[in-house]
Structures are given as C-alpha cells and as structure tokens.
Design a protein around this motif. Structure first.
Motif: not given
Ligand code: GLC
Length: 561
Positions: A61, A64, A101, A104, A142, A164, A168, A198, A200, A244, A310-311, A390, A394
C-alpha cells in the motif's frame, strides 16, 4: 512566537521517495536522489518537505504497510543516507515532516507475526475475535476493492480487525504498551531532527475498540491527541502534528482541542471538496459556507490547504448533486472514479486549461492556512489510468524529456513513467519549464514568493466578502497593520464584481501581480473586472506600498498575533 509557530505560514511540498528521484540507478527513488534535488525544492521556495512512508515495508500500500518503524527501507538507502539528507535539508533551512502510520502495521511486522502465534507479549497489540463479528463487512475504507474489516487469520484461527486492506492489521491503541511504543517511534524520529509528523488516519487511531463499540458512531478518544502532543513537545518544542481526518467542521474542532491542546494542523478536506465543486459549477456559495464553517480555530492551530494528494480526490463530504457535478466536470469516465466517492486524477489533467490551473493554485495559496503542494503538480503532470486504484497519480517525477523522464538511469524503473500523450515527459518536464519564462513552473515560483510576502494569510483574520456575483470569491485578510484582498473568478466568462471592504475608506487596492490597482468608488466600495478564470491579489495601501509592507519588517521583529 513567529518562529515558534513556523507552520502558520509554511510552504509544504509532499513527495514519495519512491517516485521522486533515483540516485543510484536501481530504478527506485531514494534519499541520494532526493538530496540531489534539494536545490530544486529550495529554489521553488519550499520550506517544509512531507515525506511519504519510507520505512521497511512489503510495499503493498505505497509504504503505508510498515514492517519496521525504526529504519529506512533498503530500496531508499540507509539510515546514514537519511541523516545526510536531513543535514542537507536543514542546511537550506528546510524542515522535514514524515508520516506517522500507527493505526496499523503490515501483517509481516514481527509484532503481528508474534501476535498471531499467541505470544502473550504481543497478542493484545492487535484486535482479535474468536467468532466472526456481525459487522465483518462494514466500515471498509476502500469499498469495491476491500471486502471486509475482519479477516480470519489462518495461524491464529481468529479474526483480526483491519480498517484498511487485509494485510494491514489494526493496532490496539487502547493498549498502554502500544501507546508506549508509539511514543518511542515519535522519540526516535524527533531525535533525528524531523520537524513533525503527518498523522495517518487520525479518526481510526482515536476510535474505541470495535469489540466494545455500541451501535452508531464509535466513541473517539480525543484525549489521546493531547497525550501525543504533550510528548512531542517535551521532546521537541516546535515540532508539529499534521492530521489526516476527512471529517465535518464541527468534528474538526475537537481534533484541534478546545484549548488548542490537540493536534496542531489538519488538512482542510472540507474546503478542498467544496473548492472542487466551485471549480466545476462556477458557484462559490458552498465554498464560502465551508470557509466560514472552518474559520474559527484556536490561535496556535493551522489548516493545511491542498488541491491534490497521493490518494483519490475524495468527494465524500459533498451532497450527491454536488458530487455528480464534480464527477461530470473532472472525472466523467468510470475508470476515472474510485471507491464510489473520488477521482483518481491529477490536477492539471482534470482542469486541463492553464488559466484554470492557475486559478486553482492562486486560490489554494490564498486560503487561510499553510499551502501543501503535491510533487509534479507544479509542472502540471497528468495521470496514468491504466494503473490500478490510486497508482494512477503516483507516476515518477518528470525531470526531463530523457528516457524515464530523467528520473532513473535504470532500464526499467519500479514505478510507471508517463512517456506519451499530452502529459508525457516529452511535453511536461522540469528541464523545459525552467528555461521557459512563461511556464507553469515559473508562475508557481512567483506565486510562492508572493505567498511568502503575505503573512496575513497565515496569521490574520479572514473575512469572506459578500458580492452579488456567484462565480467570484473575494477574501479579505487582516493581520496587525497589513491587509490583503484576493479575488478569484471561477466562471468561464469575465465578471465584474463590486464589493465593500469595511474600514477601507479611500484606500487604493494595490495590485500585487500586475499594474491594475483598484481605486475606491465611494468610501471602501470597489468595482473590478476579472478575466475568465482570473485572479487578483491586492494589498490595501498607497501605490507602491504593496509588497514593501511585508519586506520592510524583518521577520523576527514582527510580533505574534
Ligand atoms: C491514508 C493514506 C492512504 C493509505 C491509508 C492506509 O489514508 O493517505 O494512502 O492507504 O491511510 O494507511
């Protein structure tokens, strides 16, 4: 305080090592490559870099899914390369924010490997159920790709919880040992000199365990944000948390904390989505409401304002009709849409028109908050829809028209290169745009410089100026003795707009981007004409006073709010 609260006016650039620059020619971006490109970022005017996860990961991922929180994945170099990079970034006065992150881990993480074997030390680090919970197929992040949130682990013979993907597993954040480990992770990277995290998936970190949750929305442990912030500040007084959380404005305020004792910064997803609606429908009213609803935040808090990340472009907070309008304008084909809520495209290809791209960026720079730029958007890169989910947005950074867009000397890079079509590296690249005075890149440099000269935006009070023109957004900023007015026309035709700036009396609006100053008609009443998709930035003052205002006062002589 000005320097302590550096994030109030930071210019943030988000990138993924993997796709930015390959220094050692193995096909994958790395710290060596990024370090070589620091001068590029510096001359663009960036002062803060946000790095996507670069720790060891099976990389299912986009990193992530971390399998070791305390190192650098060998694909990107070594811990030594990281420290060298930090040294070079700091030398140029740039701060570095990294992803945290911790909702998970990867299922390959040794903690999960031990937990699934019922190791008593680690079993409770994850969330287990002997029976399949009745809500096993609810709450997927998702939808359409992810089938469940509880999956049977063949080794443990129990179900584990995962917000997710099923690789994960969620950490059990209510376990004090997990929290202690998160503090260790924070402490480790702070010791290496980073400027913040940042964070997550913040809402999921705060959520009560799905095992004890009742019906309805789960309880959120906001006090955990205060705990994280306190620890952060003990270790590094000016480091920040940038969260986020795509939540409603009222909820957002809880993340900042009533006393400003929660998270420092949040991405303004709410304004982002309404901004795209304004771009699609040439109607600024919902955006005005969104700005109003997110206006009053604690003095030490700040928004991160962005266009793309990025998403997917998540449109989940719009009404169905608004969402459909944005889909129709910017992602009409099914393959452009994702997870029933978003668009998997880059900014330039969605807006396609240079004037509209400039409009979008000019607005972003003038929204109350710190602007966050996505790598490649400064040159107008496009997406590759043949890639899954996604991954479309990228693809590698397009440095030149050379093979692999100048990103790597390897025969085949690990990530896709856009080498054909209108957004191919032959047409869209840094090298060509640097030499062209009229390029998007050079326009962006100018806008970043202007943004830095307008500290009112980060510090001041933002007022939404009412006009009778629904395609035009007029904002007024006031901080100390500086005042700024920006006007943006979302419509595809020129618009004349009249507005009043309270208290402006007979002040001239000094054009900061051109030579079209606006004189007041009556006291404080102005009438200006904007081109189609036009934008204007003005400072209130006498002619010639405009830019000198912010330049004249050395940054650390300006007092705080
Ligand atoms: C965040 C990231 C996204 C990732 C997810 C799981 O939403 O932005 O890219 O897939 O968290 O960590």
């Amino acid at each position: 305080m000005i320097n302590d609260l550096w994030y109030k006016n930071a210019i943030i650039y988000s990138l993924d090592l993997e796709t930015f620059m390959d220094g050692n020619g193995d096909g994958c971006g790395d710290f060596e490559g990024l370090t070589r490109r620091l001068d590029y970022l510096d001359s663009l005017g960036i002062d803060t870099i946000w790095l996507a996860p670069f720790q060891p990961s099976p990389n299912r991922d986009n990193g992530y899914d971390i399998s070791d929180f305390y190192g650098v994945d060998p694909r990107h170099g070594s811990s030594g390369d990281f420290v060298e990079f930090m040294n070079q970034a700091n030398k140029r006065g740039m701060g570095v924010i990294i992803d945290l992150v911790v909702n998970h881990t990867s299922d390959k993480h040794p903690w999960f490997q031990k937990a699934r074997r019922k190791d008593p030390r680690y079993y409770d680090w994850y969330i287990w159920s002997k029976k399949r919970p009745s809500n096993w197929n609810k709450g997927m992040v998702f939808p359409g790709v992810q089938k469940s949130t509880w999956t049977l682990d063949p080794k443990a013979h129990e179900y584990f919880y995962h917000r997710f993907y099923d690789f994960q597993p969620d950490l059990n954040m209510q376990n004090p040992e997990v929290r202690a480990e998160v503090r260790r992770i924070l402490g480790y990277w702070l010791e290496l000199g980073i400027a913040g995290f940042r964070v997550d998936a913040v809402p999921f970190i705060l959520e009560e365990s799905p095992l004890t949750a009742g019906k309805g929305a789960p309880y959120l442990h906001f006090d955990y944000l205060t705990e994280l912030r306190q620890f952060l500040q003990w270790r590094s007084r000016d480091a920040v948390l940038l969260g986020e959380a795509n939540v409603l404005p009222k909820q957002n305020m809880k993340y900042f904390g009533d006393e400003g004792d929660g998270i420092h910064m949040m991405f303004n997803f709410y304004v982002n989505q309404h901004l795209f609606y304004a771009l699609a429908a040439a109607d600024v009213r919902p955006l005005q409401k969104a700005l109003h609803a997110t206006r009053d935040i604690p003095e030490t808090a700040q928004w991160g304002q962005f266009l793309r990340n990025h998403d997917e472009l998540d449109l989940g907070r719009l009404t169905e009709a608004q969402r459909q309008a944005v889909f129709a304008a910017f992602g009409p084909k099914p393959e452009m849409q994702l997870y029933d809520r978003g668009i998997r495209r880059r900014l330039a290809s969605m807006l396609s028109d240079r004037r509209r791209i400039e409009l979008a960026y000019s607005i972003m720079f003038s929204l109350p908050g710190a602007p966050v730029i996505r790598y490649g958007d400064e040159i107008g890169m496009g997406e590759d829809l043949s890639l899954p989910e996604r991954e479309a947005v990228r693809t590698v950074m397009q440095w030149s028209a050379e093979p692999n867009a100048g990103f790597s000397s390897a025969r085949k890079p690990t990530h896709a290169v856009i080498s054909s079509g209108p957004y191919g590296c032959e047409h869209v690249n840094v090298d060509a745009q640097r030499r062209d005075p009229g390029s998007l890149l050079n326009w962006m440099v100018k806008m970043i410089r202007l943004r830095k000269e307008c500290p009112e935006i980060g510090w001041g009070l933002c007022t939404i100026i009412q006009t009778q023109t629904r395609g035009v957004l007029v904002l007024h900023f006031k901080w100390r003795d500086g005042e700024l007015v920006t006007a943006h026309n979302f419509a595809s035709e020129p618009q004349e707009v009249r507005f009043r700036i309270p208290g402006a009396d007979d002040t001239v609006l000094v054009d900061l981007l051109g030579v079209t100053d606006a004189q007041p008609r009556r006291q404080g009443t102005y009438s200006i004409t904007l081109d189609e998709y036009g934008h204007r930035w003005y400072r209130l003052g006498h002619a010639g006073y405009g830019l000198q205002h912010s330049r004249g006062v050395p940054i650390d002589k300006r007092r705080g709010p």
